[in-house]
Design an enzyme around this catalytic site. Structure first.
Site, PDB file in Angstrom:
ATOM      1  N   ASP A  97      -5.262   3.396  -6.496  1.00 33.22           N
ATOM      2  CA  ASP A  97      -5.629   4.040  -5.231  1.00 33.22           C
ATOM      3  C   ASP A  97      -5.941   5.518  -5.457  1.00 33.22           C
ATOM      4  OD1 ASP A  97      -5.068   1.645  -3.997  1.00 33.22           O
ATOM      5  OD2 ASP A  97      -3.052   2.252  -3.352  1.00 33.22           O
TER       6      ASP A  97
HETATM    7  N1  URA Z   1      -0.373  -0.793  -5.949  1.00 31.61           N
HETATM    8  C1  URA Z   1      -0.721   0.068  -4.986  1.00 31.61           C
HETATM    9  O1  URA Z   1      -0.282  -0.035  -3.850  1.00 31.61           O
HETATM   10  N2  URA Z   1      -1.562   1.072  -5.315  1.00 31.61           N
HETATM   11  C2  URA Z   1      -2.060   1.255  -6.561  1.00 31.61           C
HETATM   12  O2  URA Z   1      -2.810   2.198  -6.794  1.00 31.61           O
HETATM   13  C3  URA Z   1      -1.666   0.345  -7.556  1.00 31.61           C
HETATM   14  C4  URA Z   1      -0.831  -0.674  -7.224  1.00 31.61           C
END
Ligand code: URA
Length: 234
Positions: A97
Site C-alpha cells: 500500500d
Molecule cells: N497488507 C496490507 O494491508 N497492506 C500492505 O501493504 C501489505 C499487506
C-alpha cells in the site's frame, strides 16, 4: 558451471573500459561505445571473464508515500527511487500500500513474479505493525484459525506475535505477523476483523529473503547471487 555476475552488465563493462582493463575476445577495448554480442563475445575485466546475465533483480526498501507501480500521475512511484542501468526492464513483484514500508522486489522475469505471487505457492510474508488498540491472545488464536475479512473463505492460518502492548486509555500494540496470502489490504483487514486498526505497516521478509536493514528507506540494491537463488526457490 559458469558463474554469473548479474550486476556486471554490458553497459558496466563498457563504462569500465574508459579506465582500461576491458578486453573483448582478448583485444583491449579503447572506445566505451564498443558494441558486443553477449551471446558470442568473451568480455573480460583485468583478465577475469565477465558473464552477462539477462536477469535483473533488485531489493528495494519502499518508503511510505511511494506507489507500487511504474508510473502514476500524482504520486512518486518506485521508479523515482531506482538508480540502475536497467531500471526500465524491471517491475515490482506484488504490491505494498501507499503507506506501507519495507521489502519489495523488482525483477524483469514475469514467470518468476507470477510464481512468487501465485496463491497456490503460499509464499510467507512477514510484517511488523503498530496497532491502535490492544492485541490479545484471543486475536493470536483467531488469526491461527482464520478470520473473516469479507471474502468467500476465512484467511489461511497466520502467525501473530505480540511484541508489546501499551495499555491505558488509548492502548497501542506492536506485533509481527506472517501470512501466506496476499489479498488486497490483507493485514489491515485482518486487524479490522478483530476490532483494531493498523497505523504503521512494514514488510520484513518474503519467502526466505529478509529486508536488508542496512538499506535505508528509499534505497535499492542488486540482489546477491545467493539471494537470487533463494528468490527462485521460494
Ligand atoms: N497488507 C496490507 O494491508 N497492506 C500492505 O501493504 C501489505 C499487506
Amino acid at each position: 558451471m559458469q558463474r554469473k555476475y548479474p550486476q556486471r552488465s554490458k553497459k558496466m563493462a563498457e563504462s569500465r573500459s574508459k579506465t582500461g582493463g576491458v578486453t573483448v575476445n582478448g583485444a583491449p577495448v579503447l572506445k566505451p561505445e564498443t558494441k558486443i554480442d553477449p551471446e558470442k563475445d568473451v568480455v573480460a575485466l583485468q583478465g577475469k571473464q565477465l558473464f552477462y546475465s539477462s536477469f535483473v533483480g533488485l531489493m528495494f526498501h519502499k518508503p511510505a508515500g511511494c506507489v507500487t507501480a511504474t508510473q502514476d500521475r500524482c504520486q512518486k512511484t518506485v521508479m523515482d527511487y531506482i538508480d540502475h542501468p536497467r531500471k526500465k526492464d524491471v517491475f515490482p513483484v506484488g504490491r505494498l500500500d501507499l503507506d506501507t514500508e519495507g521489502l519489495l522486489f523488482l525483477i524483469n522475469d514475469g514467470d518468476l513474479s507470477h510464481r512468487m505471487l501465485s496463491p497456490r505457492h503460499h509464499v510467507p510474508k512477514t510484517y511488523e505493525a503498530q496497532i491502535a488498540g490492544e492485541v490479545t491472545k484471543e486475536d493470536v488464536q483467531a488469526f491461527e484459525e482464520g478470520v473473516d475479512i469479507g471474502e468467500k473463505k476465512k484467511t489461511l492460518p497466520a502467525q501473530l506475535e505480540i511484541l508489546e502492548v501499551n495499555a491505558g486509555e488509548t492502548p497501542t500494540s506492536q506485533i509481527r505477523l506472517t501470512i501466506c496470502e496476499g489479498k488486497f489490504h490483507q493485514v489491515k483487514r485482518m486487524f479490522e476483523a478483530v476490532g483494531v486498526t493498523v497505523v504503521y505497516l512494514k514488510r520484513l521478509s518474503m519467502g526466505s529473503l529478509k529486508l536488508d536493514e542496512t538499506l535505508a528507506t528509499g534505497d535499492s540494491r542488486a540482489l546477491t547471487q545467493e539471494e537470487l537463488e533463494c528468490l527462485k526457490e521460494s
